[in-house]
Motif scaffolding. Structure first.
Motif: not given
Lengths: 203, 203
Positions: A65-85
């Motif tokens: 769970e520690v891993f998922r929380r931290a990594s999940g956040h990174e994936v979200d942030v990265l995904g937002e930027t990569l899928r941006g304009a």
DNA sequence: GCAAGGAGTGAACCATCATTCAGTTCTTTG
DNA sequence: CAAAGAACTGAATGATGGTTCACTCCTTGC
């Protein structure tokens, strides 16, 4: 019936669980997975060893769970930027820079998430998240290729290279010494990423 | 004096040591470092646990030697190719292809050497060898840049990306499924490496 | 206040391995 | 062959660290 769980109790339980997770995350970031024993987590959270098992069925479950929380956040942030304009290459550059910058801000955590030796359950989880990073990078590269903005290539390989490159820089403790070097490093990484994807740098 | 070491005995001891190392290497390649216990190595080599300690002062020492042998060989082979004849970009392409092809031939060993969780002593060794891989790649890139054949760049970053990229491909067990796919994968990796270093692919 | 039942505690328990060592077996040499 | 001296054995030892559980402490609702 003389006792029933009250919202207040539930709130307190949840808070205790959160507290355990954040302290455990800190511990992992500071000392690595190996030193993060159940006893150490309990001590850091100022509860007894037994209490940890009230919130998590096993040490593995807590670690995952520690891993998922931290990594999940990174994936979200990265995904937002990569899928941006913007054009694919520009988004790629921004994504790599963001990924690297965030990792360099929390070297300990980045190392723990990306590279540090960990128990099998966490290793499994790491594979899963690596796949997600790859998928995100690959998507942007594919877009660029399809639009004719990037040369033909296997997006998955390019994505793997990007993830690997950033990871490598973090694994080596020789790097990230001088705080002033960070931006230069990010610039070099970004340039490398663009070359890697075949984007014209026309510098 | 009634007993003196005979050349024959020394030969046999050395052979036993070699046997232990090869069986241990096989074990690591097949099951990973975690399952490679002293007992398992002894069983695989068909000797007693105690005998292992006649040849190695500790489990760590054995593990480190297993790692050094296997990795050292890879570094040597890669170094030879990267320092061979031809233009930097061509050597780089050959080096990456060789590195990847060799790794794909022994996926288990490659995974153990590059990525699998291991005890601290092996992790330390891994860092050291990673640095050697980087140095080799970086040297070629630097040559290319100095000769004006490659665009200006931080050779170390490019080298890290190359190591990371090949590593990533191996870490993911989803890859290397179809034997016929290997050459295509190598070709893609090589092309990516050349782009990454900024070499003109003029395809 | 008090009975019911969950929450919290931490010492004891257990499993896993690395490491050791007293006893045994094998080699050498006189 | 016998004595000396290694090499070999594997059960015992010790350390580490996850997990359990009998017990105490709180909360709740009457």
């Amino acid at each position: 019936m003389a006792y029933r769980k009250t919202p207040e109790v539930l709130r307190r339980q949840l808070a205790a669980r959160e507290h355990l997770l954040t302290r455990a995350t800190d511990l992992v970031a500071e000392t690595g997975w190996a030193h993060t024993t159940v006893g150490a987590v309990a001590a850091a959270a100022e509860v007894s060893v037994g209490s940890v098992y009230q919130h998590f069925p096993s040490k593995s479950a807590l670690a995952v769970e520690v891993f998922r929380r931290a990594s999940g956040h990174e994936v979200d942030v990265l995904g937002e930027t990569l899928r941006g304009a913007g054009e694919p290459a520009a988004r790629l550059a921004r994504g790599v820079a963001l990924f690297a910058r965030r990792a360099l801000q929390r070297p300990g955590l980045a190392h723990a998430l990306l590279a540090a030796p960990a128990e099998p359950a966490v290793g499994q989880e790491r594979l899963e998240f690596r796949r997600r990073y790859h998928a995100l990078f690959a998507e942007v590269v594919r877009e660029g290729v399809d639009a004719g903005l990037l040369p033909p290539q296997d997006p998955w390989i390019t994505a793997a290279a990007l993830t690997g490159a950033v990871g490598e820089v973090l694994v080596d403790p020789v790097s990230t010494p001088a705080p002033g070097t960070v931006e230069a490093l990010v610039a070099e990484l970004t340039a490398m990423a663009l070359r890697c994807a075949g984007a014209r740098t026309d510098s």
